[in-house]
Design an enzyme around this catalytic site. Structure first.
Site, PDB file in Angstrom:
ATOM      1  CD  GLN A  52      23.770  43.304  33.889  1.00 53.25           C
ATOM      2  OE1 GLN A  52      24.753  43.437  33.166  1.00 53.25           O
ATOM      3  NE2 GLN A  52      23.843  42.696  35.053  1.00 53.25           N
ATOM      4  CG  ASN A  53      18.577  38.581  33.381  1.00 55.57           C
ATOM      5  OD1 ASN A  53      19.758  38.751  33.081  1.00 55.57           O
ATOM      6  ND2 ASN A  53      18.206  37.965  34.481  1.00 55.57           N
ATOM      7  CG  HIS A  65      21.060  44.894  28.658  1.00 54.20           C
ATOM      8  ND1 HIS A  65      21.903  43.954  29.216  1.00 54.20           N
ATOM      9  CD2 HIS A  65      21.703  46.074  28.768  1.00 54.20           C
ATOM     10  CE1 HIS A  65      23.012  44.551  29.643  1.00 54.20           C
ATOM     11  NE2 HIS A  65      22.914  45.841  29.393  1.00 54.20           N
ATOM     12  CB  CYS A 111       8.623  53.973  10.963  1.00 52.57           C
ATOM     13  SG  CYS A 111       7.739  52.707  11.907  1.00 52.57           S
ATOM     14  CB  CYS A 168       6.131  51.503   7.949  1.00 51.56           C
ATOM     15  SG  CYS A 168       7.712  50.801   8.460  1.00 51.56           S
ATOM     16  N   GLY A 208      23.690  37.448  40.547  1.00 48.70           N
ATOM     17  CA  GLY A 208      23.883  36.649  39.331  1.00 48.70           C
ATOM     18  C   GLY A 208      24.366  37.411  38.120  1.00 48.70           C
ATOM     19  CB  SER A 226      29.977  37.878  34.800  1.00 48.64           C
ATOM     20  OG  SER A 226      29.474  38.607  33.704  1.00 48.64           O
ATOM     21  CD  GLU A 236      31.588  33.764  37.971  1.00 49.66           C
ATOM     22  OE1 GLU A 236      32.202  32.809  37.470  1.00 49.66           O
ATOM     23  OE2 GLU A 236      31.292  34.793  37.338  1.00 49.66           O
TER      24      GLU A 236
HETATM   25  P1  OAD Z   1      26.889  36.369  32.580  1.00 53.20           P
HETATM   26  O1  OAD Z   1      26.582  35.093  31.860  1.00 53.20           O
HETATM   27  O2  OAD Z   1      28.065  37.148  32.163  1.00 53.20           O
HETATM   28  O3  OAD Z   1      27.086  36.059  34.130  1.00 53.20           O
HETATM   29  C1  OAD Z   1      26.200  35.250  34.837  1.00 53.20           C
HETATM   30  C2  OAD Z   1      26.633  35.255  36.293  1.00 53.20           C
HETATM   31  O4  OAD Z   1      25.661  34.536  37.029  1.00 53.20           O
HETATM   32  C3  OAD Z   1      27.987  34.608  36.552  1.00 53.20           C
HETATM   33  O5  OAD Z   1      28.737  35.458  37.397  1.00 53.20           O
HETATM   34  C4  OAD Z   1      27.615  33.306  37.278  1.00 53.20           C
HETATM   35  O6  OAD Z   1      28.571  32.932  38.243  1.00 53.20           O
HETATM   36  C5  OAD Z   1      26.325  33.701  37.971  1.00 53.20           C
HETATM   37  N1  OAD Z   1      25.408  32.579  38.255  1.00 53.20           N
HETATM   38  C6  OAD Z   1      25.161  31.480  37.497  1.00 53.20           C
HETATM   39  N2  OAD Z   1      24.220  30.718  38.062  1.00 53.20           N
HETATM   40  C7  OAD Z   1      23.859  31.334  39.216  1.00 53.20           C
HETATM   41  C8  OAD Z   1      22.923  31.055  40.252  1.00 53.20           C
HETATM   42  N3  OAD Z   1      22.150  29.955  40.223  1.00 53.20           N
HETATM   43  N4  OAD Z   1      22.802  31.932  41.268  1.00 53.20           N
HETATM   44  C9  OAD Z   1      23.572  33.049  41.317  1.00 53.20           C
HETATM   45  N5  OAD Z   1      24.484  33.364  40.379  1.00 53.20           N
HETATM   46  C10 OAD Z   1      24.617  32.530  39.339  1.00 53.20           C
HETATM   47  O7  OAD Z   1      25.553  37.236  32.550  1.00 53.20           O
HETATM   48  P2  OAD Z   1      25.344  38.792  32.852  1.00 53.20           P
HETATM   49  O8  OAD Z   1      26.269  39.269  33.894  1.00 53.20           O
HETATM   50  O9  OAD Z   1      23.886  38.988  33.039  1.00 53.20           O
HETATM   51  O10 OAD Z   1      23.955  41.754  27.409  1.00 53.20           O
HETATM   52  O11 OAD Z   1      25.763  39.420  31.469  1.00 53.20           O
HETATM   53  C11 OAD Z   1      25.636  40.805  31.290  1.00 53.20           C
HETATM   54  C12 OAD Z   1      25.221  41.126  29.894  1.00 53.20           C
HETATM   55  O12 OAD Z   1      26.166  40.601  28.963  1.00 53.20           O
HETATM   56  C13 OAD Z   1      23.912  40.513  29.448  1.00 53.20           C
HETATM   57  O13 OAD Z   1      22.804  41.280  29.797  1.00 53.20           O
HETATM   58  C14 OAD Z   1      24.050  40.442  27.982  1.00 53.20           C
HETATM   59  C15 OAD Z   1      25.431  39.852  27.999  1.00 53.20           C
HETATM   60  O14 OAD Z   1      26.089  39.701  26.858  1.00 53.20           O
HETATM   61  C16 OAD Z   1      23.210  41.963  26.299  1.00 53.20           C
HETATM   62  O15 OAD Z   1      22.634  41.072  25.719  1.00 53.20           O
HETATM   63  C17 OAD Z   1      23.176  43.376  25.871  1.00 53.20           C
HETATM   64 ZN    ZN Z   2       7.807  50.728  10.785  1.00 51.30          ZN
END
Ligand code: OAD
Ligand code: ZN
Length: 273
Positions: free
Chosen positions: A109-110, A127, A138, A177, A214, A216, A242
């Site tokens: 998702q990163n 994403h 365009c 464009c 990693g 949520s 968590e």
């Molecule tokens: P979040 O910020 O919601 O969650 C990050 C998760 O990583 C949490 O559950 C933390 O506990 C865990 N975490 C933090 N440090 C860690 C470590 N060192 N090792 C293991 N786990 C760790 O991020 P995402 O779940 O990626 O979407 O969020 C999902 C999507 O929502 C993102 O891709 C983005 C966001 O808004 C878009 O931009 C479209």
């Molecule tokens: Zn263009």
């Protein structure tokens, strides 16, 4: 006496050695130890905004200047960071699996591109990517990793100040464009691209071992993959500092930082690097 974690790791490794199609889902937590703030954790604010308020079409329509400053900031930040041991271990495990004629795929998702930089090849960036842009007129999609992405953004994007707006004509433009481009990223309220969804669908169908790292597990559709696979009795390992909505359905929950746990789980030795 072996601790329960050691036992769980040994069990997981046994499953891994029998798996033919490993699927990994990563979220912002895998890049936390590279120094990139997660979305929902501490450090998730830029100026007074939550990242989730700026990653929208509405925010971009209201102020392309503000949204571009935010993305410029993130692009420049990521440039100064390196993949960590979790990214590297995944890339190494993929190579090992390929040699054995088995599948190993990463869905992330990163948008930071750190999996690519670590050498992961079988990668679905669901994403998008910070270094891709799409024309608002365009629709042309292109890579753009210039630093800065345009002159007017040089020395802008600081999280602490609120400078005047940049005129739209001076923001990043399409090479075809010359219209305004936007980051090629799936924003809140937008749908994941069809071709990407198809690739994910295929991997979910083939998967016989799922590893969630990693995330949520609150943003769909990614948050739903674990339950789809749990219904098929596919073993699931979660690595997180968590508990999340996925924890209760995971076969194993490995509590701790990804950079420490992933190399152990995948039996990748990174000591000599
Ligand atoms: P979040 O910020 O919601 O969650 C990050 C998760 O990583 C949490 O559950 C933390 O506990 C865990 N975490 C933090 N440090 C860690 C470590 N060192 N090792 C293991 N786990 C760790 O991020 P995402 O779940 O990626 O979407 O969020 C999902 C999507 O929502 C993102 O891709 C983005 C966001 O808004 C878009 O931009 C479209
Ligand atoms: Zn263009």
């Amino acid at each position: 006496m072996a601790s329960s974690t050691t036992v769980k790791i040994a069990e997981f490794r046994r499953l891994l050695s029998h798996a033919h199609s490993v699927l990994v889902l990563t979220g912002a937590g895998i890049s936390a130890e590279s120094g990139i703030p997660t979305f929902r954790g501490a450090g998730g604010l830029w100026r007074q905004f939550k990242a989730t308020d700026l990653a929208t079409q509405t925010a971009f329509a209201r102020s392309p200047s503000l949204v571009w400053e935010f993305y410029h900031y993130r692009r420049e930040l990521v440039r100064t960071k390196q993949p960590n041991k979790a990214h590297i271990a995944l890339a190494k495990a993929e190579k090992r699996f390929e040699k054995e004629g088995k599948r190993f795929n990463v869905i992330t998702q990163n948008v930071d591109g750190l999996h690519r930089r670590a050498g992961t090849k079988n990668l679905i960036e669901m994403h998008g990517n910070l270094f891709m842009v799409q024309c608002t007129l365009c629709q042309f999609i292109e890579e753009n990793d210039s630093s800065p992405i345009c002159e007017s953004l040089r020395n802008r994007g600081s999280p602490d100040v609120n400078p005047p707006e940049i005129d739209e004509k001076d923001l990043p433009r399409c090479t075809k464009c010359k219209s305004l481009v936007r980051p090629h990223i799936v924003w809140f309220g937008e749908h994941i691209w069809d071709d990407v969804l198809e690739k994910i669908q295929k991997e979910i169908q083939l998967c016989d071992l799922f590893i969630v790292i990693g995330t949520s597990s609150v943003v769909y559709p990614a948050a739903g993959y674990a339950s789809i696979l749990a219904e098929r009795n596919i073993p699931i390992a979660e690595v997180n500092i968590e508990t999340t909505p996925s924890t209760s359905i995971a076969t194993y929950h490995f509590h701790g930082p990804a950079a420490q746990i992933i190399p152990q789980l995948l039996s990748v030795n990174l000591n000599n690097e």
